[in-house]
Motif scaffolding. Structure first.
Motif, PDB file in Angstrom:
ATOM      1  N   ARG A 107      -1.792   1.797   5.212  1.00  0.00           N
ATOM      2  CA  ARG A 107      -1.094   0.531   5.022  1.00  0.00           C
ATOM      3  C   ARG A 107      -1.718  -0.305   3.903  1.00  0.00           C
ATOM      4  NH1 ARG A 107       3.548   0.167   6.398  1.00  0.00           N
ATOM      5  NH2 ARG A 107       3.364  -2.092   6.725  1.00  0.00           N
ATOM      6  N   VAL A 108      -2.613   0.313   3.146  1.00  0.00           N
ATOM      7  CA  VAL A 108      -3.295  -0.395   2.059  1.00  0.00           C
ATOM      8  C   VAL A 108      -2.857   0.191   0.727  1.00  0.00           C
ATOM      9  CG1 VAL A 108      -5.523  -1.031   1.051  1.00  0.00           C
ATOM     10  CG2 VAL A 108      -5.277  -0.859   3.546  1.00  0.00           C
ATOM     11  N   GLY A 109      -2.364  -0.646  -0.176  1.00  0.00           N
ATOM     12  CA  GLY A 109      -1.926  -0.203  -1.491  1.00  0.00           C
ATOM     13  C   GLY A 109      -2.844  -0.701  -2.591  1.00  0.00           C
ATOM     14  N   VAL A 110      -2.683  -0.120  -3.765  1.00  0.00           N
ATOM     15  CA  VAL A 110      -3.418  -0.534  -4.962  1.00  0.00           C
ATOM     16  C   VAL A 110      -2.411  -0.658  -6.098  1.00  0.00           C
ATOM     17  CG1 VAL A 110      -5.234   0.030  -6.625  1.00  0.00           C
ATOM     18  CG2 VAL A 110      -5.504   0.684  -4.217  1.00  0.00           C
ATOM     19  N   GLY A 159     -10.290   4.342   0.383  1.00  0.00           N
ATOM     20  CA  GLY A 159      -9.440   5.056   1.313  1.00  0.00           C
ATOM     21  C   GLY A 159      -8.063   4.436   1.428  1.00  0.00           C
ATOM     22  N   ALA A 160      -7.564   3.888   0.315  1.00  0.00           N
ATOM     23  CA  ALA A 160      -6.249   3.235   0.315  1.00  0.00           C
ATOM     24  C   ALA A 160      -5.182   4.287   0.060  1.00  0.00           C
ATOM     25  CB  ALA A 160      -6.207   2.157  -0.766  1.00  0.00           C
ATOM     26  N   ARG A 161      -4.457   4.661   1.108  1.00  0.00           N
ATOM     27  CA  ARG A 161      -3.494   5.760   1.014  1.00  0.00           C
ATOM     28  C   ARG A 161      -2.049   5.288   0.881  1.00  0.00           C
ATOM     29  NH1 ARG A 161      -7.711   7.681   4.174  1.00  0.00           N
ATOM     30  NH2 ARG A 161      -8.505   9.700   3.443  1.00  0.00           N
ATOM     31  N   GLY A 162      -1.854   3.981   0.716  1.00  0.00           N
ATOM     32  CA  GLY A 162      -0.529   3.461   0.435  1.00  0.00           C
ATOM     33  C   GLY A 162      -0.180   3.676  -1.022  1.00  0.00           C
ATOM     34  N   ASP A 191       0.284  -3.622   4.263  1.00  0.00           N
ATOM     35  CA  ASP A 191      -0.278  -4.792   4.930  1.00  0.00           C
ATOM     36  C   ASP A 191      -1.340  -5.472   4.071  1.00  0.00           C
ATOM     37  OD1 ASP A 191       1.302  -4.280   7.171  1.00  0.00           O
ATOM     38  OD2 ASP A 191      -0.245  -2.997   8.066  1.00  0.00           O
ATOM     39  N   VAL A 192      -1.963  -4.705   3.208  1.00  0.00           N
ATOM     40  CA  VAL A 192      -2.989  -5.202   2.292  1.00  0.00           C
ATOM     41  C   VAL A 192      -2.755  -4.532   0.951  1.00  0.00           C
ATOM     42  CG1 VAL A 192      -5.473  -5.316   1.799  1.00  0.00           C
ATOM     43  CG2 VAL A 192      -4.678  -5.447   4.172  1.00  0.00           C
TER      44      VAL A 192
END
Length: 416
Positions: A107-110, A159-162, A191-192
């Motif tokens: 749920r974490v993107g970059v 570990g941002a897999r979005g 979400d982040v």
């Protein structure tokens, strides 16, 4: 926190819960902000690699030790642009209070802005190819220079897999990235989001290219006064490197975990001039579209904007055009400043640096001065802050970014 604005039915506030900066003004947000706050003059130095170029100085991040910051086992793997991004990201993540060891990486993107990629790596390896032949070229050339890898390596670090994206809209890239990150939160995809921009373009061929265009200041006799946004005597921008990263979350999520919300990204607009490869549209149609879109997105009226963090490159045509656009849409009420008088123009990173500066302006109710502004161009009919910053209530900030290709991006930030 102040009272939350209701805005329009479509209003969406992305909470800024962490920030990080690496600029010519300092390594870390506090160090950079201190010099920006003072209007400390152009943080430029002579760059030996640029010795044969008429504009042989730039705003480099002096004292940056990638090995000390990232560790010897990691630093050598990255181009300088990625090194800067990773250090800014580390500060921003720590500032947010989030723990990457426990968050749901799915749920974490970059989303990071980067316009040129691994320029330093490209030039060094090309020279090896010419001087020593193909066997001496690094097998890491492609993953070090590819423009997408700025975001790729940050996603690996946390570990941002979005979604992992790089926006490349020239000097608007960092602002485009933040707007795109907010869209990912709004849509429910993340979400982040770790967002911002990074660039390390201080290589001979790139700086020479800008010099040949006539875009750079040649004020070699006083390089600390070379970047002069909105000044009657401005003669071009000073190239720079740098990075800035913000952590964005949905406002309700940030409140639920008790996070410190530093500011809100409440509006975003983008457009194209469809006019010229390098010159702004003198009628500023595209730039106005982007600004009005950001205002509409936030449900904010033009008369509610307190401050404009301008693109303000210190080039003759761009500053004049931007000033006419600001006055045409917002009038002469907002206080205007450009931080490029201090940190130079870091291309894709500039909008992200200016977004972090806007966050700090909202937090402190302090508008920093435009460094080196001695005599305001008489054609610029705005209240441009000069000499000293101003302590004043600031609730709404507009941050402008414009780039080659007619790329326009505008953020609207509000007090938390």
């Amino acid at each position: 926190m102040g009272q939350e604005r209701t805005g329009t039915a479509g209003r969406f506030d992305a909470a800024v819960t962490g920030v990080g900066m690496v600029t010519a003004a300092g390594i870390g947000t506090a160090a950079s902000w201190e010099r920006i706050r003072l209007g400390a003059g152009t943080q430029a130095t002579a760059v030996p690699a640029l010795a044969d170029i008429p504009a042989d100085f730039a705003c480099a991040v002096t004292g940056f030790d990638a090995t000390a910051e990232l560790g010897a086992r990691q630093a050598w793997r990255f181009d300088r642009s990625t090194q800067l991004a990773l250090v800014a990201a580390a500060e921003a993540v720590a500032d947010s209070g989030l723990d990457p060891a426990t968050w749901d990486g799915r749920r974490v993107g970059v989303v990071l802005g980067n316009g040129i990629g691994g320029a330093e790596t490209w030039e060094k390896q090309h020279r090896k190819l010419l001087d020593a032949g193909p066997r001496r070229v690094s097998p890491r050339l492609i993953p070090m220079l590819s423009v997408n890898m700025t975001a790729g390596y940050v996603s690996m670090a946390y570990g941002a897999r979005g979604p992992s994206l790089v926006t490349a809209t020239a000097c608007a890239s960092g602002t485009t990235a933040i707007g795109t990150a907010r869209d990912l939160l709004r849509s429910g995809a993340c979400d982040v989001v770790i967002t911002g921009g990074a660039e390390a373009p201080l290589t001979p061929s790139l700086v020479c290219g800008f010099s040949q265009m006539g875009a750079l200041s040649r004020r070699r006799d006083d390089i600390t006064a070379a970047s002069r946004p909105f000044d009657a005597d401005r003669d071009g921008f000073v190239p720079a490197e740098g990075a800035a990263v913000l952590i964005l979350e949905r406002a309700e999520d940030a409140r639920a975990r008790g996070a410190r919300i530093r500011a809100m990204v409440s509006g975003y607009g983008s457009s194209a001039d469809a006019y010229h490869a390098t010159a702004p549209d003198p009628e500023y149609v595209g730039a106005e579209l982007a600004l009005r879109a950001a205002l509409r997105d936030a449900g904010i009226g033009p008369d509610e904007v307190d401050h404009v963090n301008a693109h303000g490159t210190a080039t003759v045509i761009n500053d004049a055009t931007e000033a006419r656009m600001i006055r045409g849409v917002l009038g002469d009420r907002p206080l205007v400043t450009s931080v490029k008088g201090v940190v130079g123009h870091s291309l894709a990173a500039s909008g992200a640096i200016e977004a972090v500066t806007s966050v700090l302006t909202l937090e402190e109710s302090f508008v920093p001065p435009t460094a080196n502004l001695e005599t305001l161009d008489p054609e610029i009919e705005l209240d441009v802050v000069a000499k000293e910053g101003r302590e004043t209530p600031v609730e709404v900030v507009v941050s402008n970014s414009f780039g080659f290709g007619g790329q326009n991006a505008v953020l609207l930030l509000t007090r938390a």
